[in-house]
Design a protein around this motif. Structure first.
Motif, PDB file in Angstrom:
ATOM      1  N   GLU A 189       4.048 -10.793  36.527  1.00  0.00           N
ATOM      2  CA  GLU A 189       3.144 -10.168  35.562  1.00  0.00           C
ATOM      3  C   GLU A 189       3.906  -9.616  34.355  1.00  0.00           C
ATOM      4  OE1 GLU A 189       1.110  -7.249  37.772  1.00  0.00           O
ATOM      5  OE2 GLU A 189      -0.254  -8.655  38.788  1.00  0.00           O
ATOM      6  N   LYS A 190       5.131  -9.142  34.598  1.00  0.00           N
ATOM      7  CA  LYS A 190       5.910  -8.512  33.531  1.00  0.00           C
ATOM      8  C   LYS A 190       6.693  -9.536  32.704  1.00  0.00           C
ATOM      9  CE  LYS A 190       9.453  -4.986  32.787  1.00  0.00           C
ATOM     10  NZ  LYS A 190      10.347  -3.996  33.441  1.00  0.00           N
ATOM     11  N   ASN A 191       7.222 -10.591  33.362  1.00  0.00           N
ATOM     12  CA  ASN A 191       8.184 -11.480  32.675  1.00  0.00           C
ATOM     13  C   ASN A 191       7.664 -12.910  32.466  1.00  0.00           C
ATOM     14  OD1 ASN A 191      10.672  -9.654  32.685  1.00  0.00           O
ATOM     15  ND2 ASN A 191      10.112  -9.661  34.850  1.00  0.00           N
ATOM     16  N   ALA A 192       6.527 -13.270  33.007  1.00  0.00           N
ATOM     17  CA  ALA A 192       6.095 -14.668  32.996  1.00  0.00           C
ATOM     18  C   ALA A 192       5.887 -15.213  31.596  1.00  0.00           C
ATOM     19  CB  ALA A 192       4.813 -14.820  33.817  1.00  0.00           C
ATOM     20  N   GLN A 193       5.262 -14.443  30.720  1.00  0.00           N
ATOM     21  CA  GLN A 193       4.990 -14.956  29.388  1.00  0.00           C
ATOM     22  C   GLN A 193       6.269 -15.239  28.632  1.00  0.00           C
ATOM     23  OE1 GLN A 193       2.102 -15.915  28.110  1.00  0.00           O
ATOM     24  NE2 GLN A 193       3.181 -16.547  26.252  1.00  0.00           N
ATOM     25  N   ARG A 194       7.214 -14.308  28.715  1.00  0.00           N
ATOM     26  CA  ARG A 194       8.487 -14.509  28.014  1.00  0.00           C
ATOM     27  C   ARG A 194       9.252 -15.687  28.614  1.00  0.00           C
ATOM     28  NH1 ARG A 194      13.353 -12.767  29.388  1.00  0.00           N
ATOM     29  NH2 ARG A 194      12.489 -11.331  30.940  1.00  0.00           N
ATOM     30  N   LEU A 195       9.236 -15.771  29.965  1.00  0.00           N
ATOM     31  CA  LEU A 195       9.950 -16.892  30.601  1.00  0.00           C
ATOM     32  C   LEU A 195       9.298 -18.227  30.255  1.00  0.00           C
ATOM     33  CD1 LEU A 195      10.632 -15.372  34.147  1.00  0.00           C
ATOM     34  CD2 LEU A 195      12.309 -15.883  32.370  1.00  0.00           C
ATOM     35  N   ALA A 196       7.968 -18.263  30.128  1.00  0.00           N
ATOM     36  CA  ALA A 196       7.296 -19.524  29.787  1.00  0.00           C
ATOM     37  C   ALA A 196       7.714 -20.011  28.419  1.00  0.00           C
ATOM     38  CB  ALA A 196       5.778 -19.328  29.845  1.00  0.00           C
ATOM     39  N   VAL A 197       7.830 -19.046  27.459  1.00  0.00           N
ATOM     40  CA  VAL A 197       8.257 -19.434  26.108  1.00  0.00           C
ATOM     41  C   VAL A 197       9.699 -19.915  26.130  1.00  0.00           C
ATOM     42  CG1 VAL A 197       8.651 -18.592  23.762  1.00  0.00           C
ATOM     43  CG2 VAL A 197       6.599 -17.884  25.016  1.00  0.00           C
ATOM     44  N   ASP A 198      10.563 -19.168  26.856  1.00  0.00           N
ATOM     45  CA  ASP A 198      11.974 -19.571  26.926  1.00  0.00           C
ATOM     46  C   ASP A 198      12.115 -20.953  27.568  1.00  0.00           C
ATOM     47  OD1 ASP A 198      12.607 -17.194  25.773  1.00  0.00           O
ATOM     48  OD2 ASP A 198      13.243 -16.193  27.640  1.00  0.00           O
ATOM     49  N   LEU A 199      11.381 -21.163  28.658  1.00  0.00           N
ATOM     50  CA  LEU A 199      11.491 -22.463  29.335  1.00  0.00           C
ATOM     51  C   LEU A 199      10.920 -23.588  28.473  1.00  0.00           C
ATOM     52  CD1 LEU A 199      10.508 -21.465  33.002  1.00  0.00           C
ATOM     53  CD2 LEU A 199      12.771 -22.055  32.131  1.00  0.00           C
ATOM     54  N   GLY A 200       9.901 -23.300  27.688  1.00  0.00           N
ATOM     55  CA  GLY A 200       9.365 -24.312  26.785  1.00  0.00           C
ATOM     56  C   GLY A 200      10.375 -24.705  25.734  1.00  0.00           C
ATOM     57  N   GLU A 201      11.086 -23.702  25.182  1.00  0.00           N
ATOM     58  CA  GLU A 201      12.123 -24.017  24.204  1.00  0.00           C
ATOM     59  C   GLU A 201      13.277 -24.774  24.850  1.00  0.00           C
ATOM     60  OE1 GLU A 201      13.201 -20.301  22.553  1.00  0.00           O
ATOM     61  OE2 GLU A 201      11.356 -20.057  21.365  1.00  0.00           O
ATOM     62  N   LEU A 202      13.612 -24.363  26.089  1.00  0.00           N
ATOM     63  CA  LEU A 202      14.734 -24.999  26.792  1.00  0.00           C
ATOM     64  C   LEU A 202      14.439 -26.456  27.143  1.00  0.00           C
ATOM     65  CD1 LEU A 202      17.534 -24.666  28.158  1.00  0.00           C
ATOM     66  CD2 LEU A 202      16.324 -23.939  30.223  1.00  0.00           C
ATOM     67  N   SER A 203      13.208 -26.749  27.600  1.00  0.00           N
ATOM     68  CA  SER A 203      12.871 -28.108  28.055  1.00  0.00           C
ATOM     69  C   SER A 203      12.326 -28.988  26.951  1.00  0.00           C
ATOM     70  CB  SER A 203      11.834 -28.025  29.177  1.00  0.00           C
ATOM     71  OG  SER A 203      10.628 -27.456  28.696  1.00  0.00           O
ATOM     72  N   GLY A 204      11.826 -28.360  25.871  1.00  0.00           N
ATOM     73  CA  GLY A 204      11.196 -29.146  24.813  1.00  0.00           C
ATOM     74  C   GLY A 204       9.804 -29.577  25.179  1.00  0.00           C
TER      75      GLY A 204
END
Length: 498
Positions: free
Chosen positions: A76-91
């Motif tokens: 709940e606390k970190n999912a949104q930020r991690l989703a953006v980071d993973l999107g940038e990382l994976s393209g």
């Protein structure tokens, strides 16, 4: 009644070639396209697997370096930020779900509306899942912190480029296949047309032969099977032409043979009448005389021996007459044989003794050159063979001449054979008669036959009996200095195939 459409060899071969080409192109296309699709799938799986592994490492790093909380509060606390980071990382767009299947974060500007409940059920059990909608592909994989399930990561991918590539390859195969099919069919049609033209020429040649018009040259000159067939038809034409000529010649010879057979039949009938009168009457008298010897026996020992000999010879000659009559009726040699191992020297000596009296009366000297040995034969038939050969040697000899009886064993590739030779110093047999002396009812000279009592049956019976023993008899040589007959017999029983 209408006839069906007739398809010639040219059409059938062309159609078959077209079907084969179509099947080959279709099979090749399917194999290649299937390989492309499989390669795309494997590459996509490998890409998603690497992205899922990278996402797990990134989430685990954030979990371990941040504040230690439970899985659900962490997401709940970190999912949104991690989703953006993973999107940038994976393209690729990324969406994260918590353990309850609710969206915890996404890199998409709009929340996805795809129902992923079934796929999330798989990831909850530690397995990956796919969701395909048109050109869109969703890949879902579980997120772990060590052995603790944190949730699910979802990658959004587009299959548009892969599908476009697949369709381009498919179209390429379609157009190339049609071109190959058309070109191959045309080439095959022309090739088959040429072969059919050759076959038609060969067919016309066979029809020409059927009309009796024989070929002067091969109808086709080629260096292949059709050329060989053409040469064969030409050779057949020559053979048929030669055979027709030979048939006319054989017809002429057959007419001559029929005339000869008619003459032989006349001679045979004449022979039957002569032998019935010439032999049965004396035989009846001999047997009657043997009975009278019992009534007037001044010297019991001498007359007993004479009586036994006359009775035995009379019975043997009487049997010969009966068999000769059977031969005339059936035109076959119908003698029973009971083959066994026969000691040869005693039999040859007995045969010589039986002929010796006749030889002495004619001033002929008998000499023996015998070697021990045995043969596989019927004893009675063998005695008849030897007696007949010795009798002829004495009968057709010259006063003061010699008759020699000898035997030797000879080993050849066909097994051991016993060679019995009867040699005389008589007048010999004319060259033109030597090939016919074994024919039934043939005598060398009519005058000679009457002078010696010959019937023309003796040597033919000898040959038949010798062959029934598995042996043979032949005239080895004959000339002004005499003749030599050779009798060959098996030493042991011949093995017969089952």
């Amino acid at each position: 009644m209408s006839r069906g459409v007739r398809i010639g060899l040219q059409g059938k071969q062309s159609l078959l070639l077209a079907l084969l080409l179509a099947a080959i192109v279709a099979a090749l296309s399917m194999q290649v396209l299937s390989g492309i699709r499989e390669d795309q799938r494997e590459r996509l799986e490998q890409t998603f697997a690497r992205q899922a592994e990278a996402a797990n490492l990134r989430v685990r790093d954030a979990f371990l370096t941040g504040e230690r909380v439970e899985a659900k509060p962490f997401m709940e606390k970190n999912a949104q930020r991690l989703a953006v980071d993973l999107g940038e990382l994976s393209g690729m767009p990324v969406t994260l779900y918590d353990t309850d299947g609710a969206i915890a974060g996404t890199s998409l500007p709009i929340q996805p509306r795809t129902d992923a409940s079934d796929a999330l059920a798989y990831t909850a059990r530690g397995m990956s899942a796919y969701i395909t909608e048109g050109d869109a592909l969703l890949y879902l994989a579980p997120l772990y912190n060590a052995d603790q399930l944190l949730g699910t990561v979802q990658f959004h991918a587009s299959l548009a480029d892969q599908n476009a590539f697949y369709e381009r390859i498919r179209d390429l195969f379609l157009y190339a296949g049609l071109a190959v099919l058309a070109g191959g069919f045309l080439a095959g049609y022309l090739f088959v047309r040429r072969q059919v033209s050759v076959i038609r020429r060969l067919n016309r040649a066979t029809q020409q032969i059927g009309r009796g018009e024989y070929l002067s040259a091969a109808p086709v000159k080629r260096r292949d099977e059709l050329g060989e067939l053409a040469e064969g038809i030409y050779d057949m034409s020559g053979s048929i032409s030669s055979s027709v000529t030979q048939l006319h010649e054989e017809k002429r010879k057959l007419m001559e043979a029929i005339a000869r057979l008619t003459e032989l039949e006349r001679q045979q009938k004449q022979f039957i009448g002569n032998i019935s009168h010439e032999l049965k009457t004396p035989l009846t008298s001999i047997r009657a005389y043997a009975d009278l010897l019992e009534m007037y026996a001044d010297d019991p020992a001498l007359l007993g021996k004479a009586r036994e000999r006359i009775g035995m010879e009379a019975a043997r000659l009487y049997d010969l007459v009966e068999k000769a009559l059977q031969l005339s009726a059936m035109d076959v040699y119908d003698f029973e044989t009971k083959a066994e191992q026969v000691a040869l020297v005693p039999l040859l000596k007995e045969a010589a003794e039986r002929i010796r009296v006749k030889a002495d009366a004619a001033g002929i000297r008998m000499t023996l050159d015998l070697r021990d040995g045995s043969v596989w034969a019927d004893q009675d038939n063998l005695m008849h063979i030897v007696l007949n050969l010795l009798d002829n040697a004495v009968k057709y000899n010259v006063p003061g001449g010699t008759v020699t009886l000898s035997n030797r064993q000879h080993d050849s590739g066909g097994g051991p054979r016993m060679i019995v030779k009867v040699t005389d110093t008589g007048r010999g047999i004319p060259q033109d008669a030597q090939s016919r002396i074994f024919d039934p009812f043939y005598t060398v000279s009519g005058d000679r036959s009457r002078a010696t009592g010959g019937t023309g049956l003796g040597l033919s019976l000898v040959r038949s009996l010798a062959e029934k023993q598995g042996g043979s008899v032949r005239l080895a040589e004959s000339g002004p200095d005499g003749s030599r007959f050779v009798l060959e017999l098996p030493v042991k029983e011949l093995q017969r195939g089952s």
